[in-house]
Design a protein around this motif. Structure first.
Motif, PDB file in Angstrom:
ATOM      1  N   PHE A   1      -9.331  -5.265   6.407  1.00 41.29           N
ATOM      2  CA  PHE A   1      -9.363  -3.940   6.960  1.00 41.29           C
ATOM      3  C   PHE A   1      -8.770  -2.657   6.280  1.00 41.29           C
ATOM      4  CE2 PHE A   1      -9.381  -7.008  10.667  1.00 41.29           C
ATOM      5  CZ  PHE A   1     -10.582  -6.849  11.117  1.00 41.29           C
ATOM      6  N   LYS A   2      -9.500  -1.525   6.326  1.00 41.78           N
ATOM      7  CA  LYS A   2      -8.841  -0.320   5.588  1.00 41.78           C
ATOM      8  C   LYS A   2      -8.292   0.458   6.439  1.00 41.78           C
ATOM      9  CE  LYS A   2     -12.959   0.758   3.984  1.00 41.78           C
ATOM     10  NZ  LYS A   2     -14.061   1.570   3.417  1.00 41.78           N
ATOM     11  N   ASN A   3      -7.431   1.411   6.007  1.00 46.98           N
ATOM     12  CA  ASN A   3      -6.783   2.604   6.912  1.00 46.98           C
ATOM     13  C   ASN A   3      -7.016   3.551   5.959  1.00 46.98           C
ATOM     14  OD1 ASN A   3      -3.981   3.167   5.715  1.00 46.98           O
ATOM     15  ND2 ASN A   3      -4.120   0.760   5.433  1.00 46.98           N
ATOM     16  N   ASN A   4      -7.026   4.665   6.587  1.00 49.31           N
ATOM     17  CA  ASN A   4      -6.962   5.975   6.000  1.00 49.31           C
ATOM     18  C   ASN A   4      -5.853   6.842   6.148  1.00 49.31           C
ATOM     19  OD1 ASN A   4      -9.952   5.721   5.305  1.00 49.31           O
ATOM     20  ND2 ASN A   4     -10.129   6.323   7.422  1.00 49.31           N
ATOM     21  N   ILE A   5      -4.670   6.073   6.409  1.00 50.11           N
ATOM     22  CA  ILE A   5      -3.100   6.874   6.688  1.00 50.11           C
ATOM     23  C   ILE A   5      -2.672   6.745   5.134  1.00 50.11           C
ATOM     24  CG2 ILE A   5      -1.302   6.750   7.576  1.00 50.11           C
ATOM     25  CD1 ILE A   5      -3.660   7.366   9.479  1.00 50.11           C
ATOM     26  N   ASP A   6      -2.033   7.777   4.821  1.00 45.53           N
ATOM     27  CA  ASP A   6      -1.389   8.019   3.670  1.00 45.53           C
ATOM     28  C   ASP A   6       0.078   7.570   4.120  1.00 45.53           C
ATOM     29  OD1 ASP A   6       0.046   8.474   1.186  1.00 45.53           O
ATOM     30  OD2 ASP A   6      -0.279  10.682   1.503  1.00 45.53           O
ATOM     31  N   PHE A   7       0.330   6.072   3.850  1.00 45.38           N
ATOM     32  CA  PHE A   7       1.751   5.641   4.300  1.00 45.38           C
ATOM     33  C   PHE A   7       2.884   6.115   3.329  1.00 45.38           C
ATOM     34  CE2 PHE A   7      -0.848   2.449   6.716  1.00 45.38           C
ATOM     35  CZ  PHE A   7      -0.476   2.750   7.896  1.00 45.38           C
ATOM     36  N   VAL A   8       2.509   6.047   2.065  1.00 43.99           N
ATOM     37  CA  VAL A   8       3.401   6.595   1.179  1.00 43.99           C
ATOM     38  C   VAL A   8       3.870   8.035   1.081  1.00 43.99           C
ATOM     39  CG1 VAL A   8       3.713   6.878  -1.233  1.00 43.99           C
ATOM     40  CG2 VAL A   8       2.568   4.789  -0.689  1.00 43.99           C
ATOM     41  N   GLY A   9       2.620   8.760   1.646  1.00 38.38           N
ATOM     42  CA  GLY A   9       3.211  10.308   1.619  1.00 38.38           C
ATOM     43  C   GLY A   9       4.051  10.537   3.049  1.00 38.38           C
ATOM     44  N   GLN A  10       3.965   9.574   3.952  1.00 37.19           N
ATOM     45  CA  GLN A  10       4.429   9.717   5.422  1.00 37.19           C
ATOM     46  C   GLN A  10       5.904   9.302   4.997  1.00 37.19           C
ATOM     47  OE1 GLN A  10       2.519   7.442   8.351  1.00 37.19           O
ATOM     48  NE2 GLN A  10       1.229   9.431   8.581  1.00 37.19           N
ATOM     49  N   LEU A  11       6.161   8.076   4.188  1.00 35.75           N
ATOM     50  CA  LEU A  11       7.450   7.728   3.728  1.00 35.75           C
ATOM     51  C   LEU A  11       8.389   8.595   3.108  1.00 35.75           C
ATOM     52  CD1 LEU A  11       6.489   3.722   3.426  1.00 35.75           C
ATOM     53  CD2 LEU A  11       7.774   4.800   5.340  1.00 35.75           C
TER      54      LEU A  11
END
Length: 264
Positions: free
Chosen positions: A243-253
């Motif tokens: 499954f893919k996600n479109n959330i920029d987890f690195v940017g949020q972190l």
């Protein structure tokens, strides 16, 4: 650059190395979260929290196991204690789910152009929803052992139990899920009358499928249309793909780091 070097540089404050490290693990953290929780929004929230825990505990990694195993342990500990989800409040047993599958709230025929996509969505949604009927320990064991194919020694390390106990949990989860599928699912056992394409209208009416906001079928790295093991327990779940996600987890972190909420 290997993981140990990335960890070392991350702990020294190298943001680029930290981003590379997080990028290397975020996909499988998200995938285990989505399979465990079913709901994409819950899985995205859980993924961010798990990644925060990985970062804030990075200095505690002692290289006694693979880094991925250590991350899985943090992830499963978090997921086991995650708030009770809406779907868990509904699917409290396999009996309740079996009754739900007998109920139709719309016509059985659905012939619009997006039929195949919505059928895939329902198939994935339904089989992952079945996991919600397992208690959380057995659910984790099934995901780790049957879907991710981890050895019992690694599964035991991840779940902080003995290999024997892990195998027992895995065997129990397989037995219960296999029995439910064999009795109810037309994909697993063609003798059963339940078919995904006959339930699309019901799922749309109940809001379990929302066109334009699918949970699964249009967000996979690959999807094997045909698979040798499609009629097997492992085959059905591995057929979902990644499954893919479109959330920029690195940017949020990075935002959290800059606001000094983590890595202090």
């Amino acid at each position: 650059m290997n993981e140990l070097q990335l960890i070392k540089e991350s702990l020294e404050g190298n943001r680029k190395s930290l981003a590379t490290l997080i990028n290397s693990i975020q996909e499988y953290v998200f995938n285990i979260s989505l399979r465990f929780l079913w709901d994409r929004l819950d899985a995205e929230d859980a993924t961010q929290e798990i990644l925060v825990k990985v970062i804030t505990n990075l200095g505690k990694f002692e290289n006694k196991s693979k880094f991925k195993t250590w991350v899985y342990r943090i992830a499963t500990n978090y997921l086991i204690n995650f708030k009770k989800t809406d779907i868990e409040k509904v699917l409290v047993s396999f009996d309740i789910y079996a009754e739900d599958l007998k109920t139709f709230k719309g016509p059985k025929e659905y012939n619009l152009p997006d039929r195949d996509l919505l059928e895939k969505e329902l198939k994935t949604s339904c089989t992952l929803a079945m996991l919600q009927c397992l208690n959380r320990e057995h659910r984790v064991a099934f995901i780790l052992g049957s879907i991710l194919k981890l050895k019992s020694t690694i599964g035991a390390e991840v779940t902080n139990t003995s290999p024997e106990n892990f195998r027992k949990r895995l065997e129990k989860s397989r037995k219960v899920l296999g029995g439910f599928l064999n009795t109810n699912c037309g994909v697993y056992n063609p003798k059963n009358s339940c078919r995904c394409n006959a339930r699309v209208n019901s799922a749309l009416k109940c809001g379990r499928i929302v066109k334009g906001n699918l949970n699964f079928a249009d967000k996979v790295e690959f999807y094997n249309e045909e698979m040798e093991e499609l009629g097997s327990l492992s085959g059905i779940y591995q057929n979902h793909g990644s499954f893919k996600n479109n959330i920029d987890f690195v940017g949020q972190l990075n935002e959290l780091i800059q606001s000094k909420k983590i890595m202090q």
